[in-house]
Enzyme design. Structure first.
Site, PDB file in Angstrom:
ATOM      1  N   CYS A 186      53.911  39.345  31.663  1.00  0.00           N
ATOM      2  CA  CYS A 186      54.182  39.093  30.257  1.00  0.00           C
ATOM      3  C   CYS A 186      55.134  37.917  30.082  1.00  0.00           C
ATOM      4  O   CYS A 186      55.783  37.477  31.013  1.00  0.00           O
ATOM      5  CB  CYS A 186      54.795  40.335  29.620  1.00  0.00           C
ATOM      6  SG  CYS A 186      54.040  41.880  30.142  1.00  0.00           S
ATOM      7  N   ARG A 237      50.179  33.086  31.570  1.00  0.00           N
ATOM      8  CA  ARG A 237      50.642  34.219  32.366  1.00  0.00           C
ATOM      9  C   ARG A 237      49.762  35.452  32.176  1.00  0.00           C
ATOM     10  O   ARG A 237      49.836  36.401  32.939  1.00  0.00           O
ATOM     11  CB  ARG A 237      52.093  34.555  32.003  1.00  0.00           C
ATOM     12  CG  ARG A 237      53.069  33.454  32.344  1.00  0.00           C
ATOM     13  CD  ARG A 237      54.438  33.725  31.754  1.00  0.00           C
ATOM     14  NE  ARG A 237      55.087  34.852  32.372  1.00  0.00           N
ATOM     15  CZ  ARG A 237      55.875  34.795  33.444  1.00  0.00           C
ATOM     16  NH1 ARG A 237      56.066  33.637  34.039  1.00  0.00           N
ATOM     17  NH2 ARG A 237      56.453  35.865  33.927  1.00  0.00           N
ATOM     18  N   TRP A 263      51.124  42.155  28.491  1.00  0.00           N
ATOM     19  CA  TRP A 263      49.968  42.530  29.307  1.00  0.00           C
ATOM     20  C   TRP A 263      50.103  44.023  29.565  1.00  0.00           C
ATOM     21  O   TRP A 263      51.045  44.467  30.208  1.00  0.00           O
ATOM     22  CB  TRP A 263      49.962  41.740  30.610  1.00  0.00           C
ATOM     23  CG  TRP A 263      48.711  41.873  31.423  1.00  0.00           C
ATOM     24  CD1 TRP A 263      47.442  41.600  31.036  1.00  0.00           C
ATOM     25  CD2 TRP A 263      48.631  42.298  32.788  1.00  0.00           C
ATOM     26  NE1 TRP A 263      46.564  41.812  32.071  1.00  0.00           N
ATOM     27  CE2 TRP A 263      47.269  42.245  33.171  1.00  0.00           C
ATOM     28  CE3 TRP A 263      49.557  42.712  33.741  1.00  0.00           C
ATOM     29  CZ2 TRP A 263      46.819  42.596  34.433  1.00  0.00           C
ATOM     30  CZ3 TRP A 263      49.123  43.052  35.007  1.00  0.00           C
ATOM     31  CH2 TRP A 263      47.764  42.996  35.345  1.00  0.00           C
ATOM     32  N   ASN A 297      59.911  42.574  30.011  1.00  0.00           N
ATOM     33  CA  ASN A 297      58.939  42.405  31.093  1.00  0.00           C
ATOM     34  C   ASN A 297      59.310  43.360  32.216  1.00  0.00           C
ATOM     35  O   ASN A 297      60.494  43.543  32.519  1.00  0.00           O
ATOM     36  CB  ASN A 297      58.965  40.973  31.648  1.00  0.00           C
ATOM     37  CG  ASN A 297      58.297  39.985  30.732  1.00  0.00           C
ATOM     38  OD1 ASN A 297      57.746  40.353  29.705  1.00  0.00           O
ATOM     39  ND2 ASN A 297      58.353  38.719  31.103  1.00  0.00           N
ATOM     40  N   GLY A 298      58.302  43.932  32.874  1.00  0.00           N
ATOM     41  CA  GLY A 298      58.564  44.825  33.994  1.00  0.00           C
ATOM     42  C   GLY A 298      58.116  46.246  33.689  1.00  0.00           C
ATOM     43  O   GLY A 298      57.356  46.498  32.755  1.00  0.00           O
ATOM     44  N   GLU A 314      39.604  32.572  50.515  1.00  0.00           N
ATOM     45  CA  GLU A 314      40.199  31.918  49.350  1.00  0.00           C
ATOM     46  C   GLU A 314      39.113  31.445  48.378  1.00  0.00           C
ATOM     47  O   GLU A 314      39.260  31.581  47.158  1.00  0.00           O
ATOM     48  CB  GLU A 314      41.079  30.747  49.788  1.00  0.00           C
ATOM     49  CG  GLU A 314      41.644  29.901  48.654  1.00  0.00           C
ATOM     50  CD  GLU A 314      42.499  30.672  47.666  1.00  0.00           C
ATOM     51  OE1 GLU A 314      42.760  30.130  46.577  1.00  0.00           O
ATOM     52  OE2 GLU A 314      42.906  31.823  47.958  1.00  0.00           O
ATOM     53  N   LYS A 364      38.743  32.680  44.427  1.00  0.00           N
ATOM     54  CA  LYS A 364      38.699  31.782  43.277  1.00  0.00           C
ATOM     55  C   LYS A 364      37.503  32.103  42.383  1.00  0.00           C
ATOM     56  O   LYS A 364      37.617  32.146  41.158  1.00  0.00           O
ATOM     57  CB  LYS A 364      38.607  30.320  43.743  1.00  0.00           C
ATOM     58  CG  LYS A 364      39.908  29.742  44.203  1.00  0.00           C
ATOM     59  CD  LYS A 364      40.876  29.586  43.052  1.00  0.00           C
ATOM     60  CE  LYS A 364      42.309  29.802  43.497  1.00  0.00           C
ATOM     61  NZ  LYS A 364      42.677  31.120  43.944  1.00  0.00           N
ATOM     62  N   GLU A 405      37.919  35.497  40.572  1.00  0.00           N
ATOM     63  CA  GLU A 405      39.010  35.465  39.599  1.00  0.00           C
ATOM     64  C   GLU A 405      38.562  34.900  38.263  1.00  0.00           C
ATOM     65  O   GLU A 405      38.904  35.440  37.207  1.00  0.00           O
ATOM     66  CB  GLU A 405      40.172  34.605  40.122  1.00  0.00           C
ATOM     67  CG  GLU A 405      41.080  35.286  41.112  1.00  0.00           C
ATOM     68  CD  GLU A 405      42.206  34.364  41.548  1.00  0.00           C
ATOM     69  OE1 GLU A 405      43.331  34.864  41.708  1.00  0.00           O
ATOM     70  OE2 GLU A 405      41.977  33.155  41.754  1.00  0.00           O
ATOM     71  N   HIS A 454      26.639  43.180  61.871  1.00  0.00           N
ATOM     72  CA  HIS A 454      27.274  44.499  61.895  1.00  0.00           C
ATOM     73  C   HIS A 454      27.243  45.160  60.520  1.00  0.00           C
ATOM     74  O   HIS A 454      28.127  45.948  60.182  1.00  0.00           O
ATOM     75  CB  HIS A 454      28.712  44.376  62.408  1.00  0.00           C
ATOM     76  CG  HIS A 454      28.789  43.869  63.815  1.00  0.00           C
ATOM     77  ND1 HIS A 454      28.565  44.669  64.910  1.00  0.00           N
ATOM     78  CD2 HIS A 454      29.023  42.628  64.294  1.00  0.00           C
ATOM     79  CE1 HIS A 454      28.678  43.948  66.016  1.00  0.00           C
ATOM     80  NE2 HIS A 454      28.941  42.705  65.667  1.00  0.00           N
ATOM     81  N   LYS A 494      49.781  35.253  35.959  1.00  0.00           N
ATOM     82  CA  LYS A 494      50.198  34.201  36.891  1.00  0.00           C
ATOM     83  C   LYS A 494      51.238  34.692  37.874  1.00  0.00           C
ATOM     84  O   LYS A 494      51.156  34.437  39.062  1.00  0.00           O
ATOM     85  CB  LYS A 494      50.744  33.011  36.097  1.00  0.00           C
ATOM     86  CG  LYS A 494      51.120  31.806  36.959  1.00  0.00           C
ATOM     87  CD  LYS A 494      49.895  31.202  37.610  1.00  0.00           C
ATOM     88  CE  LYS A 494      50.228  29.980  38.432  1.00  0.00           C
ATOM     89  NZ  LYS A 494      49.051  29.494  39.172  1.00  0.00           N
TER      90      LYS A 494
END
Length: 612
Positions: free
Chosen positions: A2, A27, A74, A100-101, A480, A484, A487, A503, A607
């Site tokens: 947030c 964010r 958020w 925040n938190g 990676e 991307k 996301e 396998h 973020k």
């Protein structure tokens, strides 16, 4: 996560709060709100949705006043809704808070306050904070916030204002970032420096549990015990323009194209021919002496950088390295031998799981070297030494230039270790440095090869599943690339080691399946070509990446094995991931754009992940 903004000064607060919140949109959030002290009252406007929705609601309100707080939320506790949005206010209307938190013991606090007669209207953990501050309020907002903070467990950054003390804004942080800014026109708080850049470059970074009392004409800092303490201001060197799109359609695309410059900035003062190696300003190579074991821990993209970093360090210095996901590190009760070094990687320097892993390693006797982009961040303050990547502000949620600068950091660290342990000769080190210095130019060349990626994206963006294959360093790179894509495009994407195909993975391949295959490592190329043939035989549509030979020639056998291919300029094996990730980033970007996704602010993501 947030975003927090606060202002008290000579100007109207509402435009400053809204502008700051817009600069924190990257964010991630699902609701927004502001509280402004106006004509003896605190007026709050908040709603579910984007800041544009909030702006429309504010048009119908009288929010004139020179002090206020704002927030983008958020959701963690309670669904996104108008009532669950921040700021939250005490029943008396006396206290308003942005947070925040996560307050881990909020249920116990809530039960106690209900017994005291307090009424709750939301599903959030945050609502207990203004109620608790109100309970302790006896005419001194700082004392009430201090007392309330001592009762709360978990992580938090708070901005608090009171109807009864209109000239005061109190801020406190614990395990969640908060910055205080100072200017001639007023003073500020924010969860990220980027929100303050248009107004001030002079900032203070609060230490854990410290408090700040912000007024129009001054800022005072206090310890948790209530003692006044001194804080040293720092000057932000980022420009406002660096945090703007600069003509690009999205921040992500801008930041992908900034990677050559970011690489130059990271290597500057550290890598130069004929001069000693350095970890950069403020960091001593002494921490690398007598190291017998290295642990690397990080989350997400930074963890993938750590996987590449493990190979770099082991090959250069012959020191054994373990790489861990930070959120798992503590819970396996790691054995940390004497003379161990922990390298933590965090773009923001505030990643909660990474901080927790770092503290666990320090308790067990390890020295800590941090790789981060943010001066004054929690990781930077708590580590023994810091390698700043100097990537500049990264606004898009999906990390790009932070990743390549983290790889550059591992390359510098690897060289410093090799030099100290004499596992590479001076001549070999100079040759490697020369190749490193060519990376920005070669990165520019990779960026110019976008047509193949755009074409393949246009033919495959509607697929629901894609698979990435690689071996060795390419496997770490595949992880990676897959991250991307998932996301920002929301396509189900998996990465696999090429040798694992038989396998079980190959059972997923059918006619038309999209596969991204990496074969940039010369010793493993023929094996990867065999893996590619295994999937094309079963109908896969393959986009392949391969390095050129030293004379610039493309690998014809590889090109013939795939549906479309892109060549990467020749460089040293350990340097290839720096160049190889760029087309993976671009491919993910083009796919997401074609699917109509919000590239810079993907759903459900933030973020800086400041909660565990």
């Amino acid at each position: 996560m947030c975003g927090i903004v606060g202002y008290i000064g000579k100007e109207q607060a509402t435009p400053i709060l809204l502008d700051g919140l817009k600069r924190l949109e990257y964010r991630g959030y699902d609701s927004a709100g502001v509280t402004v002290y106006s004509e003896g009252l605190m007026k709050t406007v908040k709603c579910k949705g984007r800041i544009a929705v909030l702006e429309e609601r504010i048009k119908g309100e009288e929010l004139s006043g020179s002090a206020g707080i704002g927030h983008t939320r958020w959701a963690t506790h309670g669904e996104p809704s108008d009532v669950n949005s921040h700021p939250h206010t005490s029943p008396s209307g006396r206290i308003s808070v942005v947070h925040n938190g996560i307050i881990e013991n909020y249920q116990a606090i809530k039960a106690r306050l209900i017994r005291k007669g307090y009424v709750f209207y939301t599903e959030t953990d945050t609502e207990v904070i203004p109620h608790l501050i109100d309970y302790y309020y006896k005419g001194d907002l700082l004392q009430a916030v201090t007392k309330a903070a001592s009762k709360m467990e978990g992580s938090y950054a708070l901005g608090v204002i009171s109807r009864d003390e209109p000239g005061k804004l109190v801020a406190v942080r614990k395990d969640s970032p908060l910055v205080v800014g100072a200017s001639d026109d007023g003073n500020y708080i924010a969860s990220d420096v980027s929100a303050l850049l248009p107004y001030t470059r002079t900032v203070f970074y609060l230490n854990d549990n410290d408090l700040a009392v912000i007024g129009e004409n001054g800022i005072d800092f206090y310890s948790p015990e209530g003692d006044k303490i001194e804080q040293t201001p720092q000057t932000v060197t980022w420009s406002v323009d660096a945090a703007e799109k600069g003509g690009y359609e999205h921040f992500m695309l801008k930041e992908i194209h900034e990677q050559p410059k970011a690489l130059r900035d990271t290597m500057a003062s550290r890598i130069a021919l004929g001069t000693p190696l350095s970890l950069g300003a403020g960091a001593s190579t002494d921490i690398l002496q007598n190291v017998e074991k290295i642990f690397i821990t990080a989350c997400g993209t930074a963890y993938h950088a750590g996987l590449v970093g493990r190979t770099i360090i082991e090959k250069m210095s012959k020191i054994p390295v373990e790489t861990d996901i930070a959120s798992e590190f503590r819970y396996r009760d790691p054995i940390i031998p004497k003379n161990s070094l922990m390298i933590v990687v965090s773009q923001s320097g505030e990643t909660a799981d990474t901080l927790a892993a770092m503290r666990e390693a320090r308790k067990k006797g390890a020295k800590v070297l941090a790789i981060t982009n943010v001066v004054g961040s929690s990781v930077a303050r708590e580590a023994d030494e810091v390698f700043y990547t100097w990537a500049g502000p990264e606004i898009a949620v999906a990390s790009t230039k932070a990743y390549v600068t983290q790889l550059a950091a591992f390359l510098v660290i690897g060289l410093c270790l090799a030099e100290a342990r004499q596992t590479m000769s001076p001549e070999e080190i100079e040759e490697f440095k020369a190749e490193m210095l060519k990376l920005p130019e070669k990165a520019d060349l990779v960026l110019s090869k976008k047509e193949t990626l755009q074409m393949f994206a246009s033919k495959t963006f509607s697929h629901r599943d894609m698979f990435y294959l690689g071996r060795g360093l390419d496997y770490a790179l595949a992880m990676e690339g897959a991250l991307k894509l998932k996301e920002i495009s929301y396509i189900h994407t998996e990465s696999y080691a090429g040798g694992e195909l038989k396998h079980g993975t190959i059972a997923l391949i059918e006619q038309g399946t999209v596969v991204i295959a990496l074969a940039t490592q010369e010793p493993l190329r023929d094996k990867m070509i065999s893996n590619i043939r295994e999937v094309t035989t079963r109908g896969a549509n393959v986009l392949g990446f391969c390095t050129e030979s030293k004379d610039g020639a493309e690998h014809e056998a590889f090109k013939a094995s795939v549906s479309a291919s892109l060549s990467i300029p020749y460089t040293e094996e350990l340097l290839i991931p720096v160049l190889g990730v760029i087309p993976l980033q671009l491919f993910a970007y083009y796919v997401a754009v074609l699917r109509g996704c919000d590239v810079d602010k993907p759903r459900n993501l933030a973020k800086s992940v400041t909660v565990e």
